[in-house]
Design an enzyme around this catalytic site. Sequence first.
Site, short mmCIF file in Angstrom:
data_model
loop_
_atom_site.label_atom_id
_atom_site.label_comp_id
_atom_site.label_asym_id
_atom_site.label_seq_id
_atom_site.Cartn_x
_atom_site.Cartn_y
_atom_site.Cartn_z
N LEU A 128 1.12 -1.38 -0.13
CA LEU A 128 -0.01 0.14 0.14
C LEU A 128 0.79 1.31 0.15
CD1 LEU A 128 -3.07 0.55 2.43
CD2 LEU A 128 -1.93 2.10 1.10
N GLU A 152 1.79 4.29 -3.12
CA GLU A 152 1.74 4.64 -4.21
C GLU A 152 3.08 4.94 -5.26
OE1 GLU A 152 -0.38 5.63 -1.92
OE2 GLU A 152 -2.34 4.27 -2.97
N GLN A 172 -5.56 3.06 -7.07
CA GLN A 172 -6.94 3.10 -6.60
C GLN A 172 -7.84 4.10 -6.74
OE1 GLN A 172 -7.50 1.01 -2.80
NE2 GLN A 172 -7.08 -0.86 -4.01
N PHE A 173 -7.48 5.18 -6.07
CA PHE A 173 -8.25 6.61 -6.39
C PHE A 173 -7.20 7.60 -6.56
CE2 PHE A 173 -10.79 3.87 -3.53
CZ PHE A 173 -12.11 3.90 -4.01
N ASP A 183 -6.92 10.49 -5.72
CA ASP A 183 -6.57 11.42 -4.64
C ASP A 183 -5.19 10.79 -3.84
OD1 ASP A 183 -9.47 12.85 -3.87
OD2 ASP A 183 -9.66 11.25 -4.79
N HIS A 213 -12.16 10.09 -2.28
CA HIS A 213 -12.55 9.45 -3.52
C HIS A 213 -13.09 9.94 -4.43
CE1 HIS A 213 -12.44 7.16 0.51
NE2 HIS A 213 -12.01 6.02 -0.11
#
Length: 701
Positions: free
Chosen positions: A400, A402, A425-426, A428, A481
């Site tokens: 986890l 980025e 994933q998102f 942000d 999100h």
Amino acid sequence: MTVNIRAIEATDTAELLDFLALYRTMMTARVMNDLLKIRKTQGKFPFYIGCAGHESIAAVVAALTPDDWMSLYYRDLGAWLQRTGNIIEPLREAYSRTTGSMGAGRNMPSHYSSRRQRILPTVSEVGGLAPFAGGVAYALKREKRDEIIMFTVGDGGVATNDFNALFRMSAVHQLPILMVVEDNGWAITAASSIQWAGSLVEWARGGGVYAEEVDGTDAVATYQASVRLVEHVRSGKGPVLMHLHLGLLDAHSSSTDIKSYRKKEEIEATAATKDPVKNFGLWLVEHGYLQEGDSERIRKEVRAELEHAETQVLQEPEPTAERVMQHIVNVPTWVENTPRGAQRLLPMLGAINEALVELAKRDENFFVYGQDVGSPKGGVFGATAQLVTQFPGRAISSPLNEQIIVGVVAGTGMVDGKARCAEIQFIDYHQSAAQTIRLAARVSYQNFGDWTVPIIMRTKSGSGGGGPISSGGAGGGAFGHSNSGEQWFTTVPGMITICPSTPFDAKGLLLEAARAQSPVVFLERGRLYRSEPPKDSQGRIIEAMAEYWNVPDGYYTLPIGKARRVRIGDSENKASKLAVICWGTMVLESCTAAANIVNRSGGTIEIVDLRTLAPFDEDAITAAVREANRVIVVTEESDLTSFGRHVHSWITQNCFYDLDCTPAFVSALPAPAAPYNTQEETAFFPTARTIEKRIEELLAE
Ligand SMILES: Cc1ncc(C[n+]2csc(CCOP(=O)(O)OP(=O)(O)O)c2C)c(N)n1
């Protein structure tokens, strides 16, 4: 996980080394350092950052093979010389000559780089190359190659997020990497004691990486340790951290006064005891390899060689202003590629799944890397579900982090020039990887095209929930999100930004993105993953858009940088009365608004779906404005400095005389993000109703 670390047995490998050649390399580094330092003082060029005290890094490189990769930092002239034997390139960079192979005069001196020699492009951001180096190591391991990579960093650099990301990725994936911490005790004026607590070696071992302290003031000891540690890495036993103790003999750089932050006694003691060139020279005399006076003779020979090379460099050309826009972005030239496969009605998520499978079919080294992507669910949105079943091992779940995700994909792409896919994933959450993404976009410019960093970065972006905002109700994505994200990427030179609105475009553009040599961010609007074509307020599907939900089977591509122009209304022949410039979810909202208006009052409204935001299709916008004379820009971004505002301003600047009235602008509100509750969330985003109202006002002007 328990990691067992075995101590590495000492072997006497010194006899394998050509001591005199290594000494000459280290001496060359020192003499070049002293020459360039003087030239800077003489005002021949603006900046110099030197290597004095770090020359023994050449002994580490002597333990590598020429096929091994290197990620260097600015103190590593010794490493450059040991690998390449090339004295002229560092001089060219100091004097910023177009003949320079590192950056053709674009980058500061001491930023080592060579694609041919497998030296990653040094960046000024301390530690900035770390995630890329990890990506290279990832590729070497994944492709079962014999090569390894050496990554170097100063003691200050150890504290960066980038280095910590590299350390984690090296440990988790047990990568073939030798991380060398060149600890000279200083980070500009900061002592190394503030960069980490306790023992670096113990810290590394506790984290699953074998580590050793090495005396870098002793070139022979450094070489012996390097041979053992390189062997450890190459034989597949995992990554190694070498804590290399050195002394910094000069000030931090030509911009720093050494006496302003270091005590006289400390400077003198460092010069007396920690000079690796001097120490090595004494050792060579002691062991009979050199005689008294030989060091001075070698120093003079090297100086003469360097002055000769310098004379040549001074006759070579400097850059001229005309080339300042070269090597910014590499958009692939589109090759006409008519879709031949059977057409099926497919939502965007299906189209993306298929594109990833197509890429895997075409390139055995293609993979997707991101959080949860390797699970049977295929990531949290299911975009890799088909890849997981059809190509096991090609959708790989990441830690986890980025920055690790982007680093793995970026470095892998640098090894062979082919794009892999990072899934964020998102949108942000790309923020911890922001520096790595920006550097990836900059590298080609910085190194005048020598390196490229192909990446596809797919990410869910924009309002949460399913279907267009008008029909789907609240998304509840809230903070973290629901950012639309274009403002983060369209401002980065060298980056390609794509935001499809239909399944047909999503598949074709994703397949084309894999051909790009510049990093591509692929903004997938979560609301469009399962959306149907847009409908008018009576629930009738808007025919002009419906066909783009038919997705051909197999491989096809669509051009990057080309908008789609869609006409909503009663006649193909009549000029449109208004043009809407939009992308992503706002295309569907705008189509609904336009359909409602033409249903009521006739005429034609043109929707210009940009599809690619950077570089955007200036010709399509110009043509649409010239025809309609009225234009509105619609964006899901907040009403702050944004991509939408940029397009709006561009139209005002470039299409002013084709406009009958002020170009209109519809956006989300200038708040941090959409709040969670329906009432506030709906008030935040633009919808078909807001757009419809604004179009009516514009038509009435
Ligand atoms: C991310 C980042 N922060 C700050 C700087 C400014 N800066 C340049 S060099 C440097 C010190 C680096 O120290 P260290 O890593 O110990 O290397 P050394 O110069 O001592 O060899 C700093 C703070 C930078 N270039 N990059």
